[in-house]
Design a protein around this motif. Structure first.
Motif, PDB file in Angstrom:
ATOM      1  N   TRP A 428      19.723 -43.284 -18.667  1.00  0.00           N
ATOM      2  CA  TRP A 428      18.878 -42.221 -19.204  1.00  0.00           C
ATOM      3  C   TRP A 428      18.018 -41.552 -18.143  1.00  0.00           C
ATOM      4  O   TRP A 428      17.658 -40.393 -18.287  1.00  0.00           O
ATOM      5  N   PHE A 499      10.563 -39.378 -11.845  1.00  0.00           N
ATOM      6  CA  PHE A 499       9.569 -38.816 -12.768  1.00  0.00           C
ATOM      7  C   PHE A 499       8.533 -37.975 -12.036  1.00  0.00           C
ATOM      8  O   PHE A 499       7.360 -38.291 -12.049  1.00  0.00           O
ATOM      9  N   SER A 597      14.311 -52.990  -4.326  1.00  0.00           N
ATOM     10  CA  SER A 597      14.513 -52.954  -5.772  1.00  0.00           C
ATOM     11  C   SER A 597      14.349 -51.515  -6.246  1.00  0.00           C
ATOM     12  O   SER A 597      13.603 -50.736  -5.645  1.00  0.00           O
ATOM     13  N   GLU A 599      12.727 -50.659  -8.663  1.00  0.00           N
ATOM     14  CA  GLU A 599      11.310 -50.544  -9.048  1.00  0.00           C
ATOM     15  C   GLU A 599      10.472 -50.046  -7.880  1.00  0.00           C
ATOM     16  O   GLU A 599       9.689 -49.099  -8.016  1.00  0.00           O
ATOM     17  N   ARG A 603       8.841 -45.753  -6.608  1.00  0.00           N
ATOM     18  CA  ARG A 603       7.447 -45.366  -6.398  1.00  0.00           C
ATOM     19  C   ARG A 603       7.175 -45.082  -4.929  1.00  0.00           C
ATOM     20  O   ARG A 603       6.016 -44.998  -4.514  1.00  0.00           O
TER      21      ARG A 603
ATOM     22  N   TYR B 406      12.909 -59.106  -7.157  1.00  0.00           N
ATOM     23  CA  TYR B 406      12.355 -57.779  -6.903  1.00  0.00           C
ATOM     24  C   TYR B 406      11.939 -57.599  -5.452  1.00  0.00           C
ATOM     25  O   TYR B 406      11.451 -56.539  -5.083  1.00  0.00           O
ATOM     26  N   ARG B 412       6.130 -63.600 -10.463  1.00  0.00           N
ATOM     27  CA  ARG B 412       6.030 -62.392 -11.282  1.00  0.00           C
ATOM     28  C   ARG B 412       6.554 -62.773 -12.652  1.00  0.00           C
ATOM     29  O   ARG B 412       7.753 -63.026 -12.823  1.00  0.00           O
ATOM     30  N   TRP B 428      15.240 -51.436 -18.179  1.00  0.00           N
ATOM     31  CA  TRP B 428      14.545 -51.613 -16.901  1.00  0.00           C
ATOM     32  C   TRP B 428      13.162 -50.984 -16.873  1.00  0.00           C
ATOM     33  O   TRP B 428      12.301 -51.422 -16.121  1.00  0.00           O
ATOM     34  N   GLN B 429      12.917 -49.960 -17.678  1.00  0.00           N
ATOM     35  CA  GLN B 429      11.589 -49.342 -17.562  1.00  0.00           C
ATOM     36  C   GLN B 429      10.482 -50.320 -17.931  1.00  0.00           C
ATOM     37  O   GLN B 429       9.405 -50.277 -17.355  1.00  0.00           O
ATOM     38  N   ASP B 432      10.795 -53.508 -15.175  1.00  0.00           N
ATOM     39  CA  ASP B 432      10.367 -53.162 -13.819  1.00  0.00           C
ATOM     40  C   ASP B 432       8.901 -52.772 -13.755  1.00  0.00           C
ATOM     41  O   ASP B 432       8.224 -53.067 -12.779  1.00  0.00           O
ATOM     42  N   HIS B 433       8.434 -52.064 -14.758  1.00  0.00           N
ATOM     43  CA  HIS B 433       7.163 -51.357 -14.591  1.00  0.00           C
ATOM     44  C   HIS B 433       6.004 -51.883 -15.422  1.00  0.00           C
ATOM     45  O   HIS B 433       4.860 -51.575 -15.137  1.00  0.00           O
ATOM     46  N   ARG B 476       2.705 -56.373  -4.223  1.00  0.00           N
ATOM     47  CA  ARG B 476       2.981 -55.266  -5.135  1.00  0.00           C
ATOM     48  C   ARG B 476       2.058 -54.075  -4.897  1.00  0.00           C
ATOM     49  O   ARG B 476       2.392 -52.936  -5.235  1.00  0.00           O
ATOM     50  N   LEU B 488       1.232 -48.314  -8.097  1.00  0.00           N
ATOM     51  CA  LEU B 488       2.002 -47.111  -8.446  1.00  0.00           C
ATOM     52  C   LEU B 488       3.188 -47.504  -9.323  1.00  0.00           C
ATOM     53  O   LEU B 488       3.640 -48.643  -9.303  1.00  0.00           O
ATOM     54  N   PRO B 498       5.881 -44.473 -18.761  1.00  0.00           N
ATOM     55  CA  PRO B 498       6.431 -45.585 -17.987  1.00  0.00           C
ATOM     56  C   PRO B 498       6.077 -45.597 -16.503  1.00  0.00           C
ATOM     57  O   PRO B 498       6.241 -46.612 -15.856  1.00  0.00           O
ATOM     58  N   PHE B 499       5.636 -44.481 -15.936  1.00  0.00           N
ATOM     59  CA  PHE B 499       5.522 -44.394 -14.476  1.00  0.00           C
ATOM     60  C   PHE B 499       4.163 -43.849 -14.062  1.00  0.00           C
ATOM     61  O   PHE B 499       4.087 -42.785 -13.476  1.00  0.00           O
TER      62      PHE B 499
END
Lengths: 763, 763
Positions: A428, A499, A597, A599, A603, B406, B412, B428-429, B432-433, B476, B488, B498-499
């Motif tokens: 997506w 995004f 990753s 992830e 960013r 990751y 984590r 994954w959103q 991962d986030h 991170r 971020l 999500p971001f």
């Protein structure tokens, strides 16, 4: 076929400039050569697999392929994946949506002796050579097989898919007995035990074999398509064919007694048809008719017709390079696939991302078509370019459905388009956010019109695309509290930032698209009021809507201006994290994406591919040389080129910036993408967009042609790489054909006589 | 079981405050009641399905469930999905990863007469009533069946899963012949034809049935677990049981000749064991031993033991409400599921998101445990709370693997945790986030320590979690060019963005987590140097690492300060698009997410759930009342409450802000989530986090208890809803128990005598 026919201007000693060679068999490279040696004619395509297949490489393994990052996922079938594709024959994958069906294997031809089969991995083989002749797309293999019983057999395999008689595949084995005597068996087959990405898409496969030497396989796909394959076998010696069918395979074998000095030839002529073909008549009878007509025509004539078509294609498309034989061969390899993959008469299909040379991208259509491939066709075969745009026109209803599914008016082109234009992308983040495709198509539309002068195309087809996509954009734009239009949540060409806010590339393309929509409506209303009225009624265009288009075009934010030092990739680009590439990307021979990753990647400031540079390539006049250089200097070091769409763009910009070393380096990387034996990049198919990119790098970069989008005249600013003594190619331009000839210190543009064309008709 | 045993302080006329009733059968509500009437005891759970099953609702349908948004996807099995779950028995789904296995159906009991089966949809039925008695978790159904042959049968079904003998399920049918005569058949079964989310996870199912009246089903899961179910049947009349096994079902039937006035009772006692149980001994023999022991104990005694356990649970956990009977019943329904779903002695499992009452969330563990559920257990059964944290300690290795996957050091925690702590979230959103989970666990750790005073827990378990997660956070964090630490690419609690950049909730939690890590190390080193040295060696803590923790905690950005008017959800929150909710969300009875594409949602200011308000709930002393009010006024209108975690938070804040109407409205919405017959919210399982949220709304919101996280003493600021004349509950606090009693104009805290507890031991 034994003797290569001369192509105008070519000498017989030019094989090294025209033949992709494999010297010696290496199992680890086989899959790469399967992709690289893909043959085809627009109608159908077959990967360069061995006729007898490969040991330990079953083609009917069933598994569930998951939606994943195609660039990074580990493909199945490490050794061999055969592939037989007819654009338009598709089926549903439960997770991946529509995919092109890998059809039954039509190339089966085996040699056996006393129970032993000729096998590239297991037999005692010497003198192995294989080559694809780019001039006529014929594939050749020669080797000496010492059988377990001590016979020495010189074996030669040849095959081609006819460019003239597009339903025909022609194959031949020749065996010369160098020493020994014994019994030799030849077996031919049409095999239905094929899976596509692990799925069985065949509802039924019915094999028949007649001892007179004919095979047939009738396949019904789960989508309801019928595929007919009929083969006729011939041997130079009298033989009684014996049936050895299995459940889904039609097969015949013939036995021959041979002794030293004997020469045996076995030929297989296969006709393939489907119920989706453009020809009239029932597919099964058409296949049989094709076959009998081919046998009437005879082998030599069949080849003549085929070679003549290739010759004609090469005449318009070839790029001549003197002073760099390897570049010459590599460039032709790309051109070959560009010529092969396209079906210039069938606007129900376009060119899939792997050039119909593999299953990896499911046979779908991406923005590659408009941005990477189109310029080549525009300037070598405008009819083919027109067809690619017609495909988008033909799939406008699918784009309308996409818009509706997302809750928007108008038309939203699919990131990964099915035959019908419906979105197929199973991931997506791309499907939802990589929206520039819809504007890319409008850019391409105008590129076509401006390169060919075919203004009518706008009136008859383009206007529907323009209005419907403009409606989508007006719905897609968000208005901030200052009344500025914004595009939020956008993935630009750089797929490593999913995004972003106001991606410079996307916003510029959308603004262009809206501006052209307004201009087209204004101009049509002025010049052809009746035609405008018809369109206004057909599309239900309201006056206030035109005002909305205008307002949105005007107020849409471009996150840069002429004073910007470094054009930002997006409004929020600066807020992403800086990376220490050296500590992360410890092996630059592998994609960056393997070392981070998703992830973290999402960013961070690590570009998958050119983004601002792509923008500057498409709107070169809007950026100063200083801006171009600043962008190149800033973005290039943080660009991973994990996408094959990236290197060519950088090569062009490097060339524009007069950085010959960098340009040469990018040129080499472009050529390596499919050709390097270390990368084995063709294993999953051809990076066809990169083939188009190579053409652009040579024509826009090295020859310095100013894009027809922004120049009415042919303008060149050549910068030949070191060592190149000559660069020459034809150029279709505004309805005429030109030959461009560039030497290190001079260049010339000659108009070609008698080869003019009219847009909308075949050359 | 016929007569409800008195629970201390309860009167027999209080059924309406303790019994969830279904008056009259409605097929469309059946699945909802299956979830709502789930019975269990921590060890095993069974949904409230009919003993005889449902017509037109096969349980063995095979299909591929795709990873999707669970909130929005349309569930399968519209009418009925049976469910039998033992926490810890899991298997792999090819797309969805680890899921709890829906075990064979142990409840099968059917009535038949002359070829007709009792069937809620097809039989002629009157006087149907069903109720779950929350006091003892027993489920009752009574109805009159008029058979095709004209018999009138008063049928009563009863069952419970023993809270005392956790491997036992006790069932009984009683039939009274009101009119007519004929033959009646009772059939009992253990059914292996069960699929979990469309998958068959059973490698083998072996049914046996003995005509003496015993059934058994031995199941081997594909993961290698062995499940034993043994049943013993008894009837009030002499009967010869006849076997009617099928391939994966063990079944016996017995026939009875009956006439008007007869009463027939058939009982089924089932023992369930697995090879994963904590008890020693082979699972199969344990099941048989359980069964024979149970028969020795006898039905009445079995029930006494069971009811005593429930009584004890209720004594610590009940919330008494006077003046609002419906709220009283609804609150108890939530408490019932909180008591049922937890296994306070087994730290190898926690409480899954659907409270082991459905397949929807795959039996996995989310942040709900720490933030939504933990407070209830902390203050009613601290041993259970400790166990939930031990589960996180036990899965620290899984969290280490997640970090490594990751590319980070340390640990984590998984967004959706498997039994081993490994990430299972297929989208994954989120995986991962949505990183706050890792800090949520540290918050919960301190919440436990501060509420119980169990400081030793930090020394023995907590310190490993602290150090390892601090390492992850330091990796991170990204450092911007001003030397500020940033997070971020973050999804905060609001899953509709999500971001984001520097989510206020996440950053505050991470800062807290790092600060506590430093404090814990400092304090341990000072007070117990040997213990510190052991930890330092075990965890390889380097001095510069402690400095890094300190530096990161100090420099991590909080996107708000005391002067901020409206605390921003994240640094970039203002840049998202404003929505016109009224034009989009045209039916507020359905989730907002159904009315907008994910694509648009992800770039718009529409909160799925409380985010800044959740932050203010967890750090109430850091925000002024003005800030709280401003946040509530700003965020509430743009919060969709599409997540069930949202409404309770808003209820608490509304209560704190002295907005009784709003608080009452949110209270109602919280109760509606699982109980409303319009929403049918329990169909896919219990929203167990919302049950915990209801407890918090009452205790933190209405009673105004200051969180033990920030107060050593019990401090209350009650605001009873209109009409409530009394609110009373027990509170475990710092090793003691208290009774809180609140009247509209007064409140009291009484320390309970003789009920003290020591953290780390069972009450």
């Amino acid at each position: 076929m034994e003797r290569y026919r001369r192509i105008e201007g070519l000498q017989m000693n030019e094989e090294h400039l025209w033949c992709l060679k494999e010297n010696g068999y290496e199992a680890g490279l086989h899959k790469h050569y399967e992709g690289l040696f893909t043959q085809g004619n627009g109608y159908m395509h077959a990967r360069g697999s061995f006729e007898e297949g490969c040991s330990d490489a079953p083609q009917d393994e069933e598994y569930l392929r998951f939606p994943d990052n195609v660039t990074l996922e580990k493909p199945r079938h490490p050794k061999s994946k055969q592939g037989t594709f007819i654009p338009g024959i598709v089926a549903r994958h439960p997770l991946l949506k529509e995919e092109i069906v890998n059809l039954p294997y039509m190339l089966g031809l085996e040699l056996r002796s006393a129970g032993e089969s000729l096998d590239m991995d297991r037999s005692r083989i010497s003198g192995y050579r294989r080559w694809l002749d780019l001039r006529d797309g014929s594939l050749h293999r020669t080797l000496i097989w010492e059988t377990a019983e001590g016979m020495q057999l010189q074996c030669t395999f040849e095959r081609y898919i006819s460019m003239a008689d597009t339903h025909l595949c022609i194959q031949r084995i020749q065996v010369e007995v160098l020493a020994g005597e014994g019994r030799l068996e030849a077996a031919a087959s049409l095999r239905g035990d094929v899976r596509t990405n692990g799925m069985n898409h065949f509802d039924s496969v019915v094999p028949t074999a007649e001892v007179g030497g004919s095979l047939s396989l009738k396949t019904l796909t789960e989508q309801g398509n019928r595929i007919f394959m009929h083969s006729a076998l011939e041997a130079s010696e009298a033989v009684i064919w014996q049936e050895e069918n299995s459940q889904v395979t039609a097969a015949l074998r013939g036995e021959f007694a041979v002794q030293t000095g004997d020469r045996l030839t076995v030929s297989k002529l296969t006709a393939v048809t489907t119920d989706r073909d453009m020809e009239e008549g029932e597919a099964g009878s058409r296949a049989l008719a094709q076959l009998s007509r081919a046998r009437e025509i005879g082998w030599d004539q069949l080849y003549e017709r085929h070679a003549a078509c290739w010759k004609s294609k090469w005449q318009g498309a070839d790029i001549l390079i003197k002073g760099d034989d390897l570049a010459q061969l590599n460039v032709r390899a790309s051109l070959y696939h560009l010529l092969r993959a396209n079906a210039p008469e069938d606007a129900r299909v376009a060119i899939c991302a792997k050039g119909y040379a593999g299953e990896a991208y499911f046979g779908r259509y991406f923005w590659d078509t408009e941005i990477n491939l189109l310029p080549f066709y525009l300037h070598t075969n405008p009819q083919a370019a027109r067809n690619l745009l017609l495909f988008r026109y033909n799939t406008l209803d699918g784009a309308r459905r996409n818009a509706q599914n997302y809750g928007y008016r108008g038309a939203r082109y699919a990131w990964e388009s099915s035959l019908s234009g419906d979105e197929q992308c199973a991931n997506w983040q791309y499907a939802d956010h990589e929206i520039h495709i819809t504007a890319d198509i409008v850019y391409a539309l105008y590129h076509y019109v401006r390169a060919t002068g075919d203004e009518d195309f706008l009136e008859h087809y383009g206007i529907d695309i323009l209005v419907e996509t403009a409606r989508y954009w007006c719905d897609r734009v968000d208005w901030n509290r200052e009344g500025v239009g914004e595009l939020l949540g956008v993935m630009g060409p750089d797929e490593y930032l999913p995004f972003t806010r106001n991606n410079a590339f996307t916003n510029r393309m959308v603004k262009f698209s809206l501006e052209q929509t307004i201009a087209c409506l204004d101009s049509l209303q002025g010049s052809k009021p009746d035609s405008y009225a018809a369109a206004a009624e057909r599309l239900n265009i309201l006056p206030e809507e035109r005002e909305l288009f205008r307002h949105t075009a005007e107020k849409l934010r471009l996150p840069y201006d002429s004073r910007t030092d470094i054009v930002p990739q997006s409004d929020d680009f600066a807020s992403y994290a800086d990376l220490d590439f050296d500590s992360i990307w410890t092996d630059r021979s592998r994609p960056f994406g393997h070392f981070i990753s998703q992830e973290r990647n999402y960013r961070s400031k690590a570009l998958k591919q050119a983004d601002v540079l792509e923008l500057m390539l498409l709107f070169p006049h809007e950026f100063s040389r200083e801006q171009l250089k600043a962008a190149y200097d800033y973005y290039e070091p943080i660009t991973t080129h994990d996408s094959s769409l990236s290197v060519a763009v950088h090569g062009i910009v490097a060339s524009w910036l007069n950085q010959p070393k960098a340009a040469a380096n990018f040129l080499q990387r472009v050529m390596d993408i499919d050709l390097s034996l270390e990368k084995k990049g063709a294993a999953e198919g051809i990076h066809i967009a990169n083939c188009g990119g190579l053409w652009q790098l040579i024509v826009y970069g090295l020859a310095g042609l100013k894009s027809a989008m922004w120049s009415k005249d042919i303008k060149l600013e050549p910068r030949l790489p070191k060592g190149w003594t000559k660069l020459s190619f034809q150029l279709a331009w505004q309805g005429e054909r030109y030959r461009i000839t560039i030497h290190p210190d001079a260049h010339a543009v000659h108009k070609l006589e008698g080869r003019g064309y009219v847009a909308g008709t075949t050359l």
